[in-house]
Structure formats: C-alpha cells, structure tokens
Design an enzyme around this catalytic site. Sequence first.
Site, short mmCIF file in Angstrom:
data_model
loop_
_atom_site.label_atom_id
_atom_site.label_comp_id
_atom_site.label_asym_id
_atom_site.label_seq_id
_atom_site.Cartn_x
_atom_site.Cartn_y
_atom_site.Cartn_z
N GLY A 11 43.55 -10.46 7.41
CA GLY A 11 42.03 -9.70 6.87
C GLY A 11 41.42 -10.87 7.82
O GLY A 11 41.08 -11.41 8.00
N ARG A 72 48.22 -6.62 9.90
CA ARG A 72 49.94 -7.69 9.71
C ARG A 72 51.01 -7.13 10.03
O ARG A 72 50.89 -5.54 11.36
CB ARG A 72 49.67 -6.82 8.64
N ASP A 103 46.49 -17.74 5.02
CA ASP A 103 47.42 -18.45 4.55
C ASP A 103 48.69 -18.07 5.42
O ASP A 103 49.64 -18.36 6.16
CB ASP A 103 47.28 -19.70 2.62
N THR A 125 39.21 -16.37 7.37
CA THR A 125 38.45 -15.37 5.63
C THR A 125 37.53 -15.46 4.64
O THR A 125 37.17 -16.41 4.84
CB THR A 125 40.27 -15.75 4.93
N ASP A 127 37.58 -15.68 1.59
CA ASP A 127 38.05 -15.94 0.20
C ASP A 127 37.81 -17.36 -0.11
O ASP A 127 37.87 -17.25 -1.63
CB ASP A 127 39.67 -15.30 0.37
N ASP A 129 40.02 -19.49 0.39
CA ASP A 129 41.08 -19.84 0.11
C ASP A 129 42.04 -20.21 0.51
O ASP A 129 43.94 -20.45 -0.33
CB ASP A 129 41.52 -18.54 -0.84
N ARG A 171 41.12 -12.50 -5.00
CA ARG A 171 42.27 -11.96 -5.62
C ARG A 171 43.24 -12.72 -6.19
O ARG A 171 43.69 -12.88 -7.55
CB ARG A 171 43.35 -10.75 -5.21
P1 ADP Z 1 46.19 -13.83 5.91
O1 ADP Z 1 46.25 -14.91 7.26
O2 ADP Z 1 44.57 -13.65 5.42
O3 ADP Z 1 46.38 -14.26 4.75
P2 ADP Z 1 48.85 -12.04 5.24
O4 ADP Z 1 49.13 -12.83 4.71
O5 ADP Z 1 48.45 -10.96 5.45
O6 ADP Z 1 46.97 -12.62 6.46
O7 ADP Z 1 49.28 -12.89 7.03
C1 ADP Z 1 48.71 -11.95 7.81
C2 ADP Z 1 50.12 -12.04 8.47
O8 ADP Z 1 51.06 -13.67 9.10
C3 ADP Z 1 51.18 -11.02 8.40
O9 ADP Z 1 51.18 -9.69 8.65
C4 ADP Z 1 52.41 -12.10 9.41
O10 ADP Z 1 52.87 -11.04 10.02
C5 ADP Z 1 52.61 -12.79 9.32
N1 ADP Z 1 52.95 -13.85 7.78
C6 ADP Z 1 52.71 -14.14 6.65
N2 ADP Z 1 53.56 -14.43 5.95
C7 ADP Z 1 54.77 -14.74 6.40
C8 ADP Z 1 55.88 -16.06 6.49
N3 ADP Z 1 56.38 -16.47 5.80
N4 ADP Z 1 56.26 -16.48 7.80
C9 ADP Z 1 55.73 -15.90 9.15
N5 ADP Z 1 54.61 -14.81 9.33
C10 ADP Z 1 54.43 -14.57 8.28
#
Ligand code: ADP
Length: 319
Positions: A11, A72, A103, A125, A127, A129, A171
């Site tokens: 995000g 994403r 995260d 982010t 959030d 968090d 969330r």
């Molecule tokens: P944020 O970073 O804001 O928490 P997301 O959870 O959507 O957002 O994660 C962003 C991107 O990071 C995902 O679309 C994916 O490409 C990568 N990502 C998330 N989880 C994993 C994972 N377990 N291993 C590798 N890449 C990941």
Amino acid sequence: MKRIGVLTSGGDAPGMNAAIRAVVRKGIYHGLEVYGITGGYAGLIHGNIEKLELGSVGDIIHQGGTMLLSARCEEFKTKEGQLKGIEQLKKWGIEGLVVIGGDGSFQGANALTRHGFPCVGVPGTIDNDIPGTQFTIGFDTALNTVIDAIDRIRDTAQSHERTFIIEVMGRNAGDIALWSGLAGGAETILVPEDDYDIHEITDRLKKSHERGKKHSIIVVAEGVTSGVEIGKQIEELTGFDTRVSILGHMQRGGSPTVFDRVLASRLGARAVELLMEGKGGRAVGIVDNKIVDHEITEILNATHTLDKNLLTLSKELSI
Ligand code: ADP
C-alpha cells in the site's frame, strides 16, 4: 558497493517519495549509483529499472503516493519469482536493495536476503503496524487527514445533535483509530486489539444525553466491524439520530506532514548507510527519536502492539 536499487511495494503511504529522495541523494552523496525499480516486486521481475539522478527526485518531497509506483505481486511470493528478481538486479550490476513498504514487502526483502541478495527494509505504511519502530512513514499524515475529517464531522454532529460513527482504516492494527480518536475527542474508540460491549457504549451515550450532551463521535477501525453495523445497533438501542461516515482511501493520499518527511529522510538515509556497511537483512525504525535497525526476521516474527497506555487514557478522557 557501487550500485544500489530502491523500490516501493504494498500500500502506498505519504512520505514514500521523501524516502526515495533520501535514498537517491544519500547514495549519490556517497558516490553510489542509485537505480529505481518501478512497480514494486512485479516491476523488479519484469526489469522495470532505471538509473536515478539527483534531479530525478527533485520536487517530490511534498508529494503523496510514490513516484516509483507500487504493486502487489503474487509471483514474488514464490522462489522462482524471487530468483527472477535477483537475475534482473544482477543484470544491472545492482548489489543491494532498499525496500520501502509494509510487512508483506519486508517478507519479500527477507526472501531476497536469504537468497544472498542484501536488502534493507524501510517501514512505509499508514497503519503504523510494523514492529521495531514506534512510527511508520505515512502514519502521521493519515492521522492529520482523519483529524481534519473528524473536526468537520463534529461541526455537523453538534449542529444536528447526532451521533456519528466514523470508520477509519486499520484491519489488524487500531493505531489510526486510537490516535485520531484521542486527538478528535471521540467518546468511544473501537480497535481490533480490544473487545467492546455495545450495551456499555449505548449506556454511556444515553447517560451523556441525559447530561445534556446530544452529539457524539465514535471512531471505529475497519478491522473491528463495519461502521454501518455499529451505527445500526446504536440507533436501534438508543433511538438517537445516527450517521455513518466511512473515510476510505482519502486516508492514504495527500502531502506528507513535516514529521513524515523528516522521518522518511532519516530512515531512507540510514538504509543506504546499512547497505554501505554491508549489513543486509535489516529493517530500520525510530525508537525514542533515535534511528535504529533490527534483523528483518526479528521484525517479521514479532507482533505489533497497540499502546495500551494510550488506550487507557482515551477511555479515562472520554467519560
Ligand atoms: P505491505 O507491504 O503494505 O504489507 P502486501 O502485504 O500486499 O503489502 O505485500 C506487498 C508485496 O510484497 C506482495 O504483493 C508480494 O509481492 C510481496 N510479498 C508479500 N508477502 C511475501 C512473502 N511471504 N514472500 C515474498 N514476497 C512477499
């Protein structure tokens, strides 16, 4: 290390641009070449990479969103996807990567580091968090956006003697609700980390009505339940004129506050230093106004906790 890369992922958050600017300028200041990867991990897999110069990051410090775009990418959760990413980085001669995101993005940075490619995570982010830092980039700006909305809604709540439910983002983490609710003088703040009793809420509303206070603000984090649902229950149980306002994506945009710009500048710069010191697999943060860094794995294994003292204070002040 001669060449480093930077990307934003997950995000978007206000202040990401200030962090990119810091990475680029700090890197160039120390004689590095800095490459921007457009479109997060998806862009990395597809080789959307270009060299950034001092001027590439001019005029962005005050802009929300991210000039490097975000995305994403499911493929990046697989080993194949991650190795494709590393292949692209190697093709460009890039030796270290700064990942600005939440995260999920840190999971990706950790995976690359485990495959032997050093990454440093910068918490971006709204959030708030992420463990290991008291503040994430974008949180303060989002709070200021929410407080502006609460103040405006309060005018109407007061003029029409209404109860307003304001649903904010969050969330799993109630930080936005808690901080904005406390700053906005909300009578009730509902966060995912704490149980609530609708009857206790409506009893308090009724009592303040009896005391002559005919309007109220209730802030609900989206992770608790929908604001509409709470509004319906309150109207049924009290008969008070109730309205619901869901703030939604307006909370993510906007020009970053001074706090977020300075935080982003400090964290981005420290991330570059860590790469230059050969310290991959770290995540930067701010604790007691000092820039710190931890193992990314440590951050990923920890859980973010809401400031319980602040929650208690918000309850004490909203009697
Ligand atoms: P944020 O970073 O804001 O928490 P997301 O959870 O959507 O957002 O994660 C962003 C991107 O990071 C995902 O679309 C994916 O490409 C990568 N990502 C998330 N989880 C994993 C994972 N377990 N291993 C590798 N890449 C990941």
